[in-house]
Design an enzyme around this catalytic site. Structure first.
Site, PDB file in Angstrom:
ATOM      1  CG  ASP A 132     -48.659 -34.894 -19.899  1.00  0.00           C
ATOM      2  OD1 ASP A 132     -49.422 -35.787 -19.505  1.00  0.00           O
ATOM      3  OD2 ASP A 132     -47.422 -35.010 -19.932  1.00  0.00           O
ATOM      4  CB  THR A 159     -46.185 -35.644 -15.651  1.00  0.00           C
ATOM      5  OG1 THR A 159     -46.889 -36.786 -15.167  1.00  0.00           O
ATOM      6  CG2 THR A 159     -44.846 -35.540 -14.965  1.00  0.00           C
ATOM      7  CG  ASP A 181     -43.539 -31.622 -19.650  1.00  0.00           C
ATOM      8  OD1 ASP A 181     -44.216 -32.560 -20.117  1.00  0.00           O
ATOM      9  OD2 ASP A 181     -43.110 -31.618 -18.478  1.00  0.00           O
TER      10      ASP A 181
END
Length: 828
Positions: A326, A328, A576
């Protein structure tokens, strides 16, 4: 603080809202202590990891150990009952089992030490929950939850207990871990929430009705008798090899007993030789290298602040070819700040900022974006009443709240929608194109942009359709700084041969700009809209060739990972957030940030405790080293096995006596396999690099084994003809030791015929020379201990010349043009 559940007022007509009645205060301290005293706590530890007993059992009660134990018992029973054979049999049984027992003890001790260290490290990633007690929100370990506690759930939280929902704000739960269905399930007040499910959107409060062993997740775990991890490719191959060896061992033992019976060999000798065969088959060095290498590796990787939650993930790290991540929180620091608010339409900056404050303070659960907006916009001048909410989710890429003024005379609800500009901005609006141009200008600067729009009227809870006639209010420009060490991290991945693919929900321009600054090489981008038009081979091609994926939903992220795996890639997924969970579950190895959502950590094999990808290349590199150790140990063990088995068969075919005593074979195994594998497992030796298990482990072992068996048979036959049976056995033992050390050197990229290799790897050469010296000297100094005689002059000559010739033949067989051509043909 309880920003998600008590910072807003809610329409009392909404029966699903948290404040439809007075907020429940939760248990008092006295009630909590009463429940603790009566044992009504969530303190239950299901067997999801190997216990001390599991480690001892798995090292002691193996198929080979049981067969060896039976062979030892039978040999002892017959030997002790045979006059004149007692001392001989006792010595044989002690020698035969010595290397096995030592390997077993070393493996148990090392695994227990590793378990203690990893258990201490795992405490850094302990699961916690937020509960309401005494009308206050506190965070506690999930083991400290008691019966009737009020447990708060927000996106990413995994339900730790079973119980009814007592407060709900558009609560949506993902029950896929229990049911297999990936759709979110809306939960109203009174609905049951099962432990093991996790909050996907909205927020709510659950009363702990079933805790500890009575909760659904723990009952399910107990029924399954612990967590079952998928075997890695190397584990699958080694298991297959061990199964084949079991079958071969049974066949050879039966043939040996039949041959002994047909040739009138005394029963005690037949059992002693059978013990020799069983000892030769026991994969002591191989199992030791596997277990110790993985255990030591888990501790070594922990030094990089990386928690290994499943031991087989270590070998997975050595196989990773593609790393999907990912944006971010992985490439960036996930610390969003509002850089600018651009008013749109008829709104001035104060009015736009007021509406942003209304939205941010009205949502049930603030994500990072809403939190940054709330910090920037501050408290609104007046607090509206929430009528309904559609919580933000990564699949929708927008969230909405319907509000109305607290003044009862004004009953004109309005809906605020915040999300991706491409989705929430009305394409029919007169200034739609101009606004999108502004958006692209910001995203090209690595900035993230979300749009706030307003529509008159109310939304319906559970309805995922955007309201009509949406008026633009503002563009919110956010900055998320990239991690300072990410460029160096990307360079390390490239050196390891790991390709990076960035899969994000942001716009293509933002993803490309951040990826470029982060050092990602493949900047070809494709969006969710473009991927949705592809299927089959076209989708697979897009997944393989593109490096950046923008505006991707969690479901498509999972499809991308599945496509890459189908095409033969070994995929690791780093994430996350809740939106990363499907892809992490799909990947061959999941990696989570320690500060990420709890459910993300729960389904991952690795947890980065310092929340930085900079430790991951070192962990992957360590995983590759560990895999190479296991490959090298496999080559040593399998080559020794093939040599010994074929030599026994060749010598039996020419009807000569059995070529070795049990204690001699045990000594050979100790010096040529067990000790080298132990040194490899502890990282004291560096093996040559192995790429393919089939070609460079199995094929290598067969070729080397055949050459070695010919050499051993020739040595035994020649010395038998010159000096008799006892001298021939001594020559067989010394030839075995000498040739096996050439195999050891070859596995470590050393050859006595190439001085440059000795200069580059002096440690490996000297270790091999030392093992050979000790292995040869001890039986000559104390031959009676090995039930042998010293080497004759002809035996010394045979043990020197034949292994050297065999080493030359081995290199020609393994690395010669004929072998390479044959392997190329087989690959075709």
């Amino acid at each position: 603080m309880d920003k998600a559940l008590s910072a807003i007022s809610i329409d009392s007509a909404d029966t699903n809202s948290i404040s439809a009645r007075a907020v429940l205060p939760g248990l008092t301290d006295a009630e909590v202590q009463q429940r603790i005293a009566s044992g009504q706590t969530n303190a239950y530890a299901p067997r999801t990891a190997r216990s001390t007993w599991d480690i001892i059992r798995d090292n002691v009660f193996t198929v080979f150990n049981m067969v060896l134990l039976i062979a030892v018992a039978a040999t002892l029973a017959v030997g002790l009952a045979t006059t004149g054979a007692r001392l001989l049999v006792i010595g044989d049984t002690l020698f035969s089992g010595a290397s096995v027992w030592v390997n077993m003890i070393v493996g148990i001790v090392q695994e227990l030490l590793a378990k203690r260290k990893l258990d201490r490290l795992a405490a850094l990633s302990v699961r916690k929950a937020r509960v309401r007690r005494n009308a206050q929100i506190i965070e506690i370990p999930i083991e400290q939850i008691v019966l009737d506690d009020l447990v708060l759930l927000e996106p990413g939280d995994r339900a730790p207990v079973d119980g009814p929902v007592v407060e709900s704000r558009a609560l949506e739960m993902d029950e896929s871990l229990l049911t297999g269905e990936s759709d979110s399930v809306s939960k109203a007040v009174g609905d049951e929430v099962m432990s093991g499910t996790f909050c996907l959107a909205g927020a709510g409060v659950v009363r702990a009705a079933k805790i500890g062993a009575d909760s659904y997740a723990n009952r399910l775990t107990a029924t399954a008798k612990g967590l079952k991890s998928a075997l890695t490719p190397l584990q699958q191959k080694l298991n297959f090899v061990v199964q084949v060896l079991v079958v071969l061992m049974v066949v050879v033992v039966v043939l040996q007993l039949l041959a002994a019976w047909r040739t009138d060999v005394p029963m005690v000798d037949a059992l002693r030789y059978t013990l020799t065969i069983v000892t030769s088959f026991v994969p002591a060095g191989l199992i030791l290298a596997n277990t110790v290498s993985l255990s030591v590796g888990a501790v070594q990787i922990a030094r990089f602040e990386t928690l290994v939650q499943r031991i087989n993930a270590i070998e997975s790290m050595g196989n990773v070819t593609v790393l999907c991540t990912d944006k971010t929180g992985t490439l960036t620091q996930n610390k969003l700040t509002v850089q600018q608010v651009v008013p749109l339409g008829d709104y001035a900056l104060p009015g736009a900022q007021e509406r942003l404050a209304h939205y941010a303070m009205s949502v049930a659960a603030q994500n990072k974006t809403a939190g940054a907006i709330a910090e920037f916009a501050g408290q609104p001048r007046h607090r509206p009443v929430v009528v309904a909410e559609i919580p933000f989710s990564s699949a929708r890429k927008w969230g909405a709240v319907t509000l109305r003024d607290a003044d009862p005379d004004r009953d004109d609800p309005r809906t605020l929608v915040l999300g991706s500009p491409e989705l929430v901005l009305d394409p029919q609006h007169p200034r739609a194109d101009a606004i999108q141009t502004q958006v692209r200008a910001f995203t090209a600067q690595s900035l993230r942009v979300v749009a706030l729009v307003e529509a008159m009227g109310a939304i319906q809870a559970g309805d995922s359709r955007l309201p009509d006639r949406r008026e633009p209010v503002a563009l919110v420009v956010l900055r998320d700084e990239i991690r300072p060490d990410i460029a160096d991290t990307m360079s390390q991945f490239e050196q390891l041969g790991v390709r990076i693919k960035v899969i994000s929900g942001d716009s293509a321009d933002t993803v490309r700009a951040i990826a470029e600054r982060s050092g990602v090489k493949n900047l070809t981008a494709i969006t969710e809209q473009e991927l949705s038009k592809l299927s089959g081979a076209a989708f697979d091609t897009a997944a393989r060739t593109h490096g950046l994926f923008a505006r991707i939903t969690p479901e498509t992220k999972q499809r991308i990972v599945a496509s890459l795996i189908k095409q033969g890639e070994y995929v690791a997924m780093v994430g996350d957030g809740v939106n990363d969970v499907p892809a992490i579950k799909q990947a061959r190895m999941g990696v989570a940030m320690n500060d990420g959502a709890q459910i993300t950590k729960d389904v991952s094999e690795l947890v980065l405790l310092n929340n930085s990808m900079s430790t991951l290349p070192r962990a992957l590199q360590e995983g590759q080293r560990i895999t190479q150790k296991i490959y090298a140990s496999s080559r040593l063990y399998l080559a020794k096995n093939v040599i010994t088995i074929l030599a026994f068969l060749f010598i039996g075919y020419v009807t000569l006596p059995f070529p070795a005593e049990p204690r001699q074979i045990s000594w050979i195994a100790t010096m040529t396999v067990s000790l080298p594998c132990t040194l490899l497992a502890f990282g004291l030796l560096k093996p040559g690099y192995t790429f393919r298990f089939t070609r460079e482990v199995l094929a290598y072992s067969v070729l080397v084994g055949f050459v070695g068996a010919v050499v051993f048979t020739a040595a035994y036959v020649c010395e038998y003809a010159l000096a008799g049976e006892a001298a021939a056995r001594a020559a067989f033992t010394m030839t075995n030791l000498h040739f096996s050390m050439h195999v050891f050197w070859d596995v470590h990229d050393v050859s006595i015929f190439n001085l440059e290799t000795i200069r580059k790897r002096p440690r490996e050469f000297l270790v091999g020379l030392g093992l050979l010296g000790v292995g040869v000297a001890v039986p000559q100094i104390v031959p009676q201990v090995f039930n042998a005689v010293p080497l004759t002059p002809s035996g010394w000559l045979i043990a020197l010349i034949l292994p050297l010739a065999g080493a030359l033949l081995m290199r020609a067989a393994v690395y010669g043009p004929f072998t390479r051509a044959m392997l190329r043909t087989l690959r075709k």
